[in-house]
Design an enzyme around this catalytic site. Sequence first.
Site, short mmCIF file in Angstrom:
data_model
loop_
_atom_site.label_atom_id
_atom_site.label_comp_id
_atom_site.label_asym_id
_atom_site.label_seq_id
_atom_site.Cartn_x
_atom_site.Cartn_y
_atom_site.Cartn_z
N ASN A 194 -28.79 39.21 -18.89
CA ASN A 194 -29.89 39.68 -17.20
C ASN A 194 -30.25 40.65 -16.93
OD1 ASN A 194 -28.18 37.38 -16.74
ND2 ASN A 194 -26.10 37.79 -16.96
N ARG A 195 -31.66 41.72 -17.80
CA ARG A 195 -31.94 42.25 -18.14
C ARG A 195 -30.83 43.82 -17.87
NH1 ARG A 195 -34.31 39.31 -19.92
NH2 ARG A 195 -37.00 38.54 -19.64
#
Length: 216
Positions: A194-195
């Site tokens: 999710n970065r």
Amino acid sequence: MKAVARKSLSEMRVSYGDHSLTSGQFRNGWFEMFQNWLTEAISGGVVEVNAMVLSVCADAPTTRTVLCKGIDESGLVFYTNGKSAKIDAIRKSPQVSVTFPWYAVQRQVHFRGVAKEVEPAESDAYWRARPRGSQLAAWASQQSDRARSRAVIDNAMMAVARRFENCEDIPRPAQWGGWRIEPALVEFWQGRENRLHDRLVLSRSESGWVVERLWP
């Protein structure tokens, strides 16, 4: 022929794994972890694992890729023509940065520090280990100067080959040598889901290396 669908840049996605970084992994500073990551990058199939993107800034910021040819706790070493554009910039402003972009294993390591010329004996030792063709090219190249054509470059190489054809040990050109980047800051970047990546940065202090976590 059937057209191949192409994604736009905005549609491109890569999912990252669940590896993690903690400050406890850096009790001994940056060098041990870098060695571990270097070994894992080699095992992970990273092409030219010692390639690092060098950024310099004198009259204007510029970047290029160079090869790291030595590493120890004092820093990173690369070799080049001392009359090149990057060394001209370093002589004017020795503050530089380099990044190892190990995309295949979802990692990057970034260094900032001062670049200093290594001792001649160190350059001599590495020069003797270079392939003969690379030694000849170092003599032939007027690195960063404009060349009228490829033929001019090829002819320079042939002229140098003739010059040293009876020379078993080609001497090191006076302008060619090594530069060591002595880091003041080292950042380890580990891709996460999710970065929300892990970023641990080590800054040099009088008492050693201080470890801090950065927001992704």
